[in-house]
Design an enzyme around this catalytic site. Sequence first.
Site, PDB file in Angstrom:
ATOM      1  CB  THR A  70      29.709  -5.427 -40.310  1.00 29.99           C
ATOM      2  OG1 THR A  70      28.343  -6.928 -40.348  1.00 29.99           O
ATOM      3  CG2 THR A  70      30.187  -5.707 -39.088  1.00 29.99           C
ATOM      4  CE1 TYR A  84      27.283  -7.958 -36.478  1.00 28.97           C
ATOM      5  CE2 TYR A  84      26.411  -5.536 -37.541  1.00 28.97           C
ATOM      6  CZ  TYR A  84      26.614  -7.182 -37.918  1.00 28.97           C
ATOM      7  OH  TYR A  84      27.475  -7.832 -38.761  1.00 28.97           O
ATOM      8  CB  THR A  97      31.766  -8.204 -45.232  1.00 30.30           C
ATOM      9  OG1 THR A  97      30.935  -8.776 -44.101  1.00 30.30           O
ATOM     10  CG2 THR A  97      32.857  -7.074 -44.559  1.00 30.30           C
ATOM     11  CG  ASP A  98      26.973 -10.264 -45.418  1.00 27.25           C
ATOM     12  OD1 ASP A  98      27.744 -10.727 -44.696  1.00 27.25           O
ATOM     13  OD2 ASP A  98      25.993  -9.952 -45.753  1.00 27.25           O
ATOM     14  CE  LYS A 102      30.967 -12.254 -44.794  1.00 29.71           C
ATOM     15  NZ  LYS A 102      30.147 -11.877 -44.436  1.00 29.71           N
ATOM     16  CD  GLU A 145      33.609 -34.990 -65.735  1.00 26.98           C
ATOM     17  OE1 GLU A 145      32.374 -35.641 -65.702  1.00 26.98           O
ATOM     18  OE2 GLU A 145      34.063 -34.781 -64.479  1.00 26.98           O
TER      19      GLU A 145
HETATM   20  N1  ASP Z   1      26.034  -8.516 -43.082  1.00 26.39           N
HETATM   21  C1  ASP Z   1      26.485  -7.618 -42.905  1.00 26.39           C
HETATM   22  C2  ASP Z   1      26.512  -6.458 -44.461  1.00 26.39           C
HETATM   23  O1  ASP Z   1      26.633  -7.631 -45.355  1.00 26.39           O
HETATM   24  C3  ASP Z   1      27.583  -8.441 -42.819  1.00 26.39           C
HETATM   25  C4  ASP Z   1      29.172  -6.924 -42.715  1.00 26.39           C
HETATM   26  O2  ASP Z   1      28.930  -6.391 -43.402  1.00 26.39           O
HETATM   27  O3  ASP Z   1      30.224  -7.806 -42.268  1.00 26.39           O
HETATM   28  O4  ASP Z   1      25.905  -5.617 -44.143  1.00 26.39           O
END
Ligand code: ASP
Length: 364
Positions: free
Chosen positions: A47, A61, A127-128, A200, A321
């Site tokens: 992103t 996007y 970010t994923d 995340k 456990e």
């Molecule tokens: N789907 C995107 C990615 O991981 C989300 C992001 O970058 O925030 O490339």
Amino acid sequence: MSYFDRLKKMVSAFLPGAASRGGEPGETDSGGVSGLPNIHVLATGGTIAGGRAEAGAGTVYTAGVLGVEALLAAVPAVRAIANIGNEQIVSVGSQDMDESIWLKLARRVNELLARNDIDGVVITHGTDTLEETAYFLDLTVKSDKPVVLVGAMRPAHAAGTDGPANLFDAIVVASSRDSAARGVLVAMSGNVFEARDVTKVSTTASQAFAAPNFGPLGQVHDGRVIYWRRSERASAHRINFDISGLENLPPVGIVYGHVNAPALLVKTLVEAQYQGIVSAGVGNGNLYYKVLGALADAASRGIAVVRSSRVAAGPTIRGVELDDTRYGFAAAGTLNPQKARVLLQLALTRTRDAGEIQKMFDYC
Ligand code: ASP
């Protein structure tokens, strides 16, 4: 050179006809200012490089459409902090990150950091799956020089996009001598996290990252990074995995725990000849009895089984456990399931022995 002179130099770098120092094929550099660290930015998409899929004001996007030059053009002030080289590794949404890209990236980072004229590396990433790439590099990069991953939650065209601020911070972090020998770092929303613990925690908020067990290592403010603590896991005892001869990684799957979970998923992974299975169990990595039976059977066939937990924080501890020694399981400690999977893949490049694998989880 004064700050003013550095700014002048920075501005001239953007004027038409500005000289490019160049370097190896695929690298660009806007020319070095002596006394500034040389930071190389590797771009992978996400992103932070996201653009609008079609005209309109919506949030729709596509990740990874802007190139690394466009990302750097949005943060001209970094030229006063570091000499910046750049390179596009891939352009993907990080949901499409895969192991061949990991291997390519880790090799490139190792090559770059072995050079005397590179002081640190910044990697722009979606970010994923950023946390998994960060941990993979943490276990495979052989250098104490800073490596900093960075992403954004809002694409470049969105109001209040966080990409430029995060990228600026990441370059600040990579340029700081204080960032050396801390393992791979992640710079997001003014925080600096260690790769091992960061995860995340929100699908959409711009404060999307946290380190649920131990908190951030430090913070970036006004072009300066301040560290509050050092992670013991980044110490010299850490195992470093050699990926130089690898073309792929052993297949390892994750099975998610829930009420009345079926054994079917474990059996499917066994039939598909996976070499390892990570369980995202309930509570302290506990297992529904049917899943326990299937995992015990998998372990008896030589498949490495690691117990982690679907719970957001706290360690999965051996033998509380469930008798891990009896079943031949390892326990993941504070690694979440997706990070336990990364470590298990690398561990399996060395051994299939449950005791040895447990030691790696104890150290890494
Ligand atoms: N789907 C995107 C990615 O991981 C989300 C992001 O970058 O925030 O490339």
